[in-house]
Design a protein around this motif. Structure first.
Motif, short mmCIF file in Angstrom:
data_model
loop_
_atom_site.label_atom_id
_atom_site.label_comp_id
_atom_site.label_asym_id
_atom_site.label_seq_id
_atom_site.Cartn_x
_atom_site.Cartn_y
_atom_site.Cartn_z
N LEU A 33 8.71 7.48 0.68
CA LEU A 33 7.83 8.40 -0.03
C LEU A 33 7.16 9.31 0.98
O LEU A 33 6.37 8.86 1.80
CB LEU A 33 6.79 7.60 -0.82
CG LEU A 33 5.83 8.35 -1.70
CD1 LEU A 33 6.58 9.06 -2.83
CD2 LEU A 33 4.80 7.39 -2.29
N ASP A 34 7.54 10.59 0.93
CA ASP A 34 6.91 11.59 1.80
C ASP A 34 5.90 12.37 0.99
O ASP A 34 6.21 12.87 -0.10
CB ASP A 34 7.95 12.56 2.36
CG ASP A 34 8.75 11.96 3.49
OD1 ASP A 34 8.13 11.39 4.41
OD2 ASP A 34 9.99 12.05 3.45
N ARG A 35 4.67 12.45 1.52
CA ARG A 35 3.62 13.24 0.87
C ARG A 35 3.18 14.32 1.84
O ARG A 35 3.02 14.08 3.03
CB ARG A 35 2.41 12.37 0.54
CG ARG A 35 2.60 11.38 -0.54
CD ARG A 35 1.31 10.63 -0.77
NE ARG A 35 1.46 9.63 -1.80
CZ ARG A 35 0.65 8.60 -1.97
NH1 ARG A 35 -0.38 8.44 -1.16
NH2 ARG A 35 0.86 7.74 -2.93
N TYR A 116 5.41 6.83 3.54
CA TYR A 116 5.22 5.45 3.09
C TYR A 116 6.51 4.93 2.48
O TYR A 116 7.47 5.67 2.30
CB TYR A 116 4.12 5.38 2.02
CG TYR A 116 2.76 5.79 2.51
CD1 TYR A 116 2.01 4.92 3.30
CD2 TYR A 116 2.21 7.02 2.16
CE1 TYR A 116 0.75 5.29 3.75
CE2 TYR A 116 0.95 7.39 2.60
CZ TYR A 116 0.22 6.52 3.40
OH TYR A 116 -1.02 6.88 3.85
N LEU A 117 6.49 3.66 2.12
CA LEU A 117 7.56 3.06 1.33
C LEU A 117 6.99 2.78 -0.06
O LEU A 117 5.84 2.37 -0.19
CB LEU A 117 8.05 1.76 1.96
CG LEU A 117 8.71 1.88 3.32
CD1 LEU A 117 9.02 0.49 3.88
CD2 LEU A 117 9.98 2.70 3.23
N LEU A 118 7.79 3.01 -1.07
CA LEU A 118 7.42 2.69 -2.44
C LEU A 118 8.34 1.55 -2.88
O LEU A 118 9.57 1.71 -2.89
CB LEU A 118 7.59 3.91 -3.35
CG LEU A 118 7.29 3.69 -4.82
CD1 LEU A 118 5.84 3.29 -5.04
CD2 LEU A 118 7.61 4.96 -5.61
N ILE A 119 7.74 0.41 -3.23
CA ILE A 119 8.50 -0.76 -3.65
C ILE A 119 8.22 -1.01 -5.13
O ILE A 119 7.06 -1.09 -5.53
CB ILE A 119 8.13 -2.00 -2.82
CG1 ILE A 119 8.45 -1.75 -1.34
CG2 ILE A 119 8.85 -3.24 -3.34
CD1 ILE A 119 8.02 -2.86 -0.40
N ALA A 128 4.34 -0.10 -5.72
CA ALA A 128 3.24 -0.23 -4.77
C ALA A 128 3.62 0.51 -3.50
O ALA A 128 4.78 0.56 -3.11
CB ALA A 128 2.96 -1.70 -4.47
N VAL A 129 2.62 1.09 -2.86
CA VAL A 129 2.81 1.86 -1.64
C VAL A 129 2.58 0.96 -0.43
O VAL A 129 1.59 0.25 -0.36
CB VAL A 129 1.86 3.08 -1.61
CG1 VAL A 129 2.00 3.85 -0.31
CG2 VAL A 129 2.13 3.99 -2.80
N TYR A 130 3.53 1.01 0.50
CA TYR A 130 3.47 0.21 1.73
C TYR A 130 3.59 1.13 2.94
O TYR A 130 4.34 2.09 2.92
CB TYR A 130 4.64 -0.79 1.76
CG TYR A 130 4.43 -2.02 0.93
CD1 TYR A 130 4.21 -3.26 1.53
CD2 TYR A 130 4.45 -1.96 -0.46
CE1 TYR A 130 4.02 -4.40 0.77
CE2 TYR A 130 4.25 -3.09 -1.22
CZ TYR A 130 4.04 -4.32 -0.60
OH TYR A 130 3.84 -5.44 -1.36
N ALA A 131 2.86 0.78 3.99
CA ALA A 131 2.95 1.50 5.26
C ALA A 131 3.93 0.77 6.17
O ALA A 131 3.90 -0.46 6.27
CB ALA A 131 1.58 1.57 5.93
N ALA A 147 6.52 -3.93 6.59
CA ALA A 147 5.59 -3.01 5.93
C ALA A 147 4.44 -3.78 5.30
O ALA A 147 4.62 -4.92 4.85
CB ALA A 147 6.33 -2.19 4.87
N SER A 148 3.27 -3.16 5.29
CA SER A 148 2.07 -3.76 4.71
C SER A 148 1.58 -2.92 3.55
O SER A 148 1.69 -1.68 3.59
CB SER A 148 0.96 -3.87 5.76
OG SER A 148 1.31 -4.81 6.75
N PRO A 149 1.00 -3.57 2.54
CA PRO A 149 0.56 -2.83 1.35
C PRO A 149 -0.60 -1.88 1.67
O PRO A 149 -1.50 -2.22 2.44
CB PRO A 149 0.12 -3.92 0.37
CG PRO A 149 -0.09 -5.13 1.19
CD PRO A 149 0.75 -5.00 2.42
N VAL A 150 -0.54 -0.70 1.08
CA VAL A 150 -1.60 0.29 1.19
C VAL A 150 -2.29 0.42 -0.15
O VAL A 150 -3.51 0.41 -0.25
CB VAL A 150 -1.03 1.67 1.64
CG1 VAL A 150 -2.10 2.74 1.60
CG2 VAL A 150 -0.41 1.56 3.00
N ALA A 151 -1.50 0.56 -1.20
CA ALA A 151 -2.03 0.70 -2.56
C ALA A 151 -1.24 -0.26 -3.47
O ALA A 151 -0.02 -0.13 -3.57
CB ALA A 151 -1.88 2.14 -3.05
N PRO A 152 -1.94 -1.24 -4.07
CA PRO A 152 -1.22 -2.25 -4.86
C PRO A 152 -0.51 -1.71 -6.09
O PRO A 152 0.49 -2.27 -6.51
CB PRO A 152 -2.31 -3.25 -5.24
CG PRO A 152 -3.58 -2.51 -5.08
CD PRO A 152 -3.36 -1.45 -4.06
#
Length: 155
Positions: A33-35, A116-119, A128-131, A147-152
């Motif tokens: 996920l590119d923002r 980010y990664l979107l899983i 959920a967004v992961y870094a 990767a670690s969660p950023v936004a659940p």
């Protein structure tokens, strides 16, 4: 230019890694996920998102494994961190695999870019967004991500 054995094997490995997904064992999808933001800094202006699926052959997702508590503690990661992979690196011809350059960190608060990664799957039905915390591409036939969660929950 002569192809290496590793490069010749990538097509077979790419197809082989898709088998588990085709049988229903890979229940979570992963996308890059590119923002970017229209303002000068991250969060300023309007957000623009682009999603790139990370897949093996036949659009099958890679393995996603939630790390155990001892792995999280030893690596000093956030709870809920995951290991993603193996992911097949792109072959020299560019016909199979994933370009490792996709996982280099381009997040920069000063330029308004985030990656980010979107899983999505049973653990995260809406996503959920992961870094990306670590990226390993030291083996010829695999890429591994932590990767670690950023936004659940993703909106």
């Amino acid at each position: 230019m002569a192809q290496t054995l590793a490069d010749r094997l990538k097509k077979t490995v790419y197809r082989g890694r898709a088998i588990a997904g085709g049988k229903g064992f890979r229940t979570h999808t992963v996308s890059l996920l590119d923002r970017s933001w229209t303002g000068q800094h991250t969060g300023e202006g309007s957000g623009i998102e682009q999603s790139t699926p990370i897949t093996e052959a036949n659009n099958q997702p890679p393995k996603v494994r939630w790390l155990k508590q001892d792995e999280i503690a030893l690596a000093n990661l956030a709870g809920g961190s995951v290991e993603i992979g193996p992911i097949t690196p792109r072959n020299d011809a560019g016909t199979v695999g994933t370009d490792p350059a996709l996982f280099t960190d381009v997040s920069d608060a000063n330029t308004g870019k985030e990656r980010y990664l979107l899983i999505k799957g049973p653990m995260h039905p809406t996503g959920a967004v992961y870094a990306i915390k670590s990226f390993r591409n030291e083996k010829a036939l695999r890429i591994m991500l932590i990767a670690s969660p950023v936004a659940p929950e993703y909106r």
